[in-house]
Design a protein around this motif. Structure first.
Motif, short mmCIF file in Angstrom:
data_model
loop_
_atom_site.label_atom_id
_atom_site.label_comp_id
_atom_site.label_asym_id
_atom_site.label_seq_id
_atom_site.Cartn_x
_atom_site.Cartn_y
_atom_site.Cartn_z
N GLY A 146 26.00 -73.85 -0.73
CA GLY A 146 25.01 -74.82 -0.27
C GLY A 146 23.61 -74.36 -0.63
N PHE A 147 22.66 -75.27 -0.55
CA PHE A 147 21.31 -74.98 -1.03
C PHE A 147 20.55 -73.98 -0.16
CE2 PHE A 147 19.80 -78.47 -4.17
CZ PHE A 147 20.73 -78.03 -5.08
N PHE A 148 20.79 -73.94 1.14
CA PHE A 148 20.08 -72.96 1.97
C PHE A 148 20.42 -71.54 1.54
CE2 PHE A 148 19.84 -69.99 5.50
CZ PHE A 148 18.52 -70.16 5.92
N ALA A 149 21.68 -71.33 1.17
CA ALA A 149 22.14 -69.98 0.81
C ALA A 149 21.79 -69.60 -0.62
CB ALA A 149 23.65 -69.88 1.00
N THR A 150 21.44 -70.57 -1.46
CA THR A 150 21.28 -70.25 -2.88
C THR A 150 19.90 -70.54 -3.47
OG1 THR A 150 22.15 -72.45 -3.50
CG2 THR A 150 23.75 -70.65 -3.30
N ILE A 151 19.26 -71.61 -3.06
CA ILE A 151 18.03 -72.03 -3.74
C ILE A 151 16.83 -71.12 -3.46
CG2 ILE A 151 16.32 -73.88 -3.95
CD1 ILE A 151 18.93 -74.28 -5.52
N PRO A 152 16.61 -70.62 -2.24
CA PRO A 152 15.46 -69.72 -2.06
C PRO A 152 15.47 -68.52 -3.00
CG PRO A 152 16.22 -70.49 0.07
CD PRO A 152 17.24 -70.96 -0.95
N ASP A 153 16.61 -67.88 -3.17
CA ASP A 153 16.69 -66.74 -4.09
C ASP A 153 16.55 -67.21 -5.53
OD1 ASP A 153 16.98 -64.08 -4.87
OD2 ASP A 153 19.14 -64.29 -5.11
N PHE A 154 17.10 -68.37 -5.86
CA PHE A 154 16.95 -68.92 -7.20
C PHE A 154 15.47 -69.14 -7.53
CE2 PHE A 154 16.14 -72.88 -9.53
CZ PHE A 154 16.69 -72.57 -10.76
N LEU A 155 14.74 -69.75 -6.60
CA LEU A 155 13.32 -70.00 -6.85
C LEU A 155 12.54 -68.70 -7.02
CD1 LEU A 155 12.62 -72.95 -4.36
CD2 LEU A 155 12.63 -73.05 -6.87
N ASN A 156 12.90 -67.69 -6.25
CA ASN A 156 12.19 -66.42 -6.31
C ASN A 156 12.57 -65.60 -7.54
OD1 ASN A 156 10.52 -64.22 -5.18
ND2 ASN A 156 12.48 -63.19 -4.93
N SER A 157 13.86 -65.61 -7.89
CA SER A 157 14.35 -64.72 -8.94
C SER A 157 14.35 -65.35 -10.32
CB SER A 157 15.77 -64.25 -8.61
OG SER A 157 15.82 -63.56 -7.39
N MET A 158 14.49 -66.66 -10.40
CA MET A 158 14.73 -67.29 -11.70
C MET A 158 13.68 -68.32 -12.10
SD MET A 158 18.86 -67.76 -11.64
CE MET A 158 19.87 -66.41 -11.03
N HIS A 159 13.15 -69.04 -11.14
CA HIS A 159 12.14 -70.04 -11.51
C HIS A 159 10.86 -69.33 -11.95
CE1 HIS A 159 10.17 -74.07 -11.17
NE2 HIS A 159 9.11 -73.29 -11.14
N PRO A 160 10.43 -69.52 -13.20
CA PRO A 160 9.23 -68.82 -13.67
C PRO A 160 7.96 -69.43 -13.08
CG PRO A 160 10.03 -70.31 -15.36
CD PRO A 160 11.05 -70.36 -14.25
N VAL A 161 6.98 -68.58 -12.87
CA VAL A 161 5.66 -69.05 -12.44
C VAL A 161 4.65 -68.40 -13.38
CG1 VAL A 161 3.98 -69.21 -10.57
CG2 VAL A 161 6.42 -69.30 -10.05
N ASP A 162 4.50 -69.01 -14.55
CA ASP A 162 3.59 -68.49 -15.57
C ASP A 162 2.44 -69.44 -15.87
OD1 ASP A 162 5.15 -66.15 -15.99
OD2 ASP A 162 6.53 -67.30 -17.24
N SER A 163 2.45 -70.62 -15.24
CA SER A 163 1.40 -71.61 -15.50
C SER A 163 1.30 -72.53 -14.30
CB SER A 163 1.74 -72.43 -16.74
OG SER A 163 2.89 -73.23 -16.50
N SER A 164 0.26 -73.35 -14.27
CA SER A 164 0.12 -74.31 -13.18
C SER A 164 1.27 -75.32 -13.21
CB SER A 164 -1.22 -75.03 -13.28
OG SER A 164 -1.34 -75.71 -14.52
N GLY A 165 1.76 -75.63 -14.42
CA GLY A 165 2.90 -76.54 -14.52
C GLY A 165 4.14 -75.96 -13.86
N ASP A 166 4.36 -74.66 -14.07
CA ASP A 166 5.50 -74.00 -13.41
C ASP A 166 5.36 -74.05 -11.90
OD1 ASP A 166 6.48 -73.34 -15.90
OD2 ASP A 166 5.73 -71.28 -15.85
#
Length: 414
Positions: A146-166
């Motif tokens: 489920g999303f509570f168990a998976t998405i927070p870590d996904f956003l922190n570990s995998m979603h890049p934050v290299d620009s305002s668009g990110d």
């Protein structure tokens, strides 16, 4: 290290994008595999990010999450069936080598997924989900699914934050997290009517994770801190902390509360029965899940027999090793349990102790990586970093989990 199941699905999803040179494919094959790969990323947008492919024409996927609604699940089932039909039209008579392997692997994975969609109307069919393959489960939400168990870590570990668009895409995914938790609630209610309710002890763990998360001030949530910290490190101007906190307060927090209410209702109906034998078509579900997990035609009884044989062989070997160390009292299991409690081999159960343990383990990995060229001609680009399971979900993942790095090696595996 990829398991047989990981290799199956990764190849199924990205046979063309990551392995096949265009010139090697028979006319029609590359187009079919490309279409399958693009379709699977559209079904599971997180996979594009996971593999570092959410750029160029796929950039819009970076702000999306998988549709967790009943309608979304039905759409994925229909898309899987359509892709399977399309893939079976490819003329395989002249294919050889890697071309034939890629096509057969993609068809095999889609066939497994299609079989599950057609027969089982509960839980999560994640056969074609490269990032969350372990979420192939009878329960859409649990301590590990489920999303509570998976998405927070996904956003922190995998979603890049290299620009305002990110950063904007991160905020979009925050809102999508809340919407999709509500969508999961409808699936939980549907599944309960079919008799698919997680056992009480799993629901207890899940509810505790959510309650502990709820008890923290929103400003301290990792969902807020991850975006804020990384945007600051990249000098990305904007009120990212305020905007993330606002979404978490107005959308994510209430969605967590609503899911807690649904899970509490299910907890009142749950039993301690853990096996899928309790489900309608439970034996068939177990057999299907076994095929996914092993990619072999072995029956459950054959796998069980093999497991018993291997446990005996390992136990006999461990007994000899333990005796050489003077450990002779009790069963092998009892002696191993005693070793696990021996202070000589334990790091302190504190934040500093955890940090020291991670430093030790990453040091071991670094030494191993230095030696890899002695045994392998091709070394994977992505490094491996062992890190702490996010505190919000660590109670539900005591053994940890692994996440592969992207194809281009721009992010380490963990």
């Amino acid at each position: 290290m990829l398991s047989r199941r990981d290799l199956l699905v990764t190849t199924a999803a990205f046979a063309t994008l990551s392995t096949l040179p265009a010139a090697a494919a028979q006319p029609g094959l590359k187009a079919a595999l490309d279409a399958a790969s693009e379709g699977m990323m559209a079904d599971y947008p997180e996979n594009a990010t996971f593999l570092g492919l959410d750029t160029g024409p796929r950039a819009p996927l970076r702000g999306k999450l998988t549709d967790r609604s009943e309608a979304g699940d039905a759409a994925r089932a229909a898309a899987c069936a359509d892709r399977l039909k399309m893939l079976k039209t490819v003329d395989a008579s002249g294919l050889q080598g890697i071309d034939r392997i890629n096509l057969e692997t993609v068809i095999y994975a889609h066939q497994l997924a299609d079989d599950g969609y057609r027969r089982f109307k509960f839980g999560d069919n994640a056969v074609l989900n490269v990032w969350q393959g372990e979420s192939n489960t009878a329960y859409a939400v649990s301590q590990a699914s489920g999303f509570f168990a998976t998405i927070p870590d996904f956003l922190n570990s995998m979603h890049p934050v290299d620009s305002s668009g990110d950063a904007e895409d991160y905020l979009s995914r925050l809102s999508a997290l809340a919407r999709n938790m509500d969508a999961e609630n409808a699936r939980l209610t549907r599944d309960a009517a079919l008799g698919a309710i997680a056992p009480d002890f799993l629901l207890d763990t899940t509810l505790k994770q959510m309650a502990d998360f709820q008890a923290k001030p929103v400003a301290d949530w990792g969902l807020v801190a991850s975006l804020t910290t990384r945007a600051k490190a990249k000098n990305i101007t904007g009120d990212w902390a305020g905007r993330a906190a606002q979404i978490c307060t107005a959308e994510v927090g209430p969605a967590v509360a609503r899911q807690i209410a649904v899970l509490k209702d299910l907890r009142a109906k749950a039993t301690s029965d853990a096996g899928v034998w309790k489900l309608k078509d439970g034996d068939a579900f177990y057999d299907w899940a076994l095929k996914i997990g092993t990619t072999t035609p072995m029956t459950p009884d054959e796998v069980h027999k093999l497991g018993l044989e291997q446990v005996k062989a390992l136990t006999d070997r461990m007994d000899g090793l333990l005796r050489k160390q003077g450990l002779t009292d009790g069963t092998v299991g009892q002696r191993m349990a005693a070793l696990g409690k021996d202070p000589r081999y334990l790091f302190p159960n504190t934040d500093q102790g955890r940090a020291d343990l991670l430093a030790y383990l990453n040091g071991v990995v670094a030494k191993m990586r230095e030696r890899l060229p002695r045994a392998f001609a091709t070394i994977k680009k992505a490094d491996l970093v062992i890190k702490r399971v996010p505190p919000d979900i660590e109670a539900g993942a005591p053994d940890g989990y692994e996440q592969d790095g992207p194809i281009d090696g721009s992010r380490p595996a963990s």
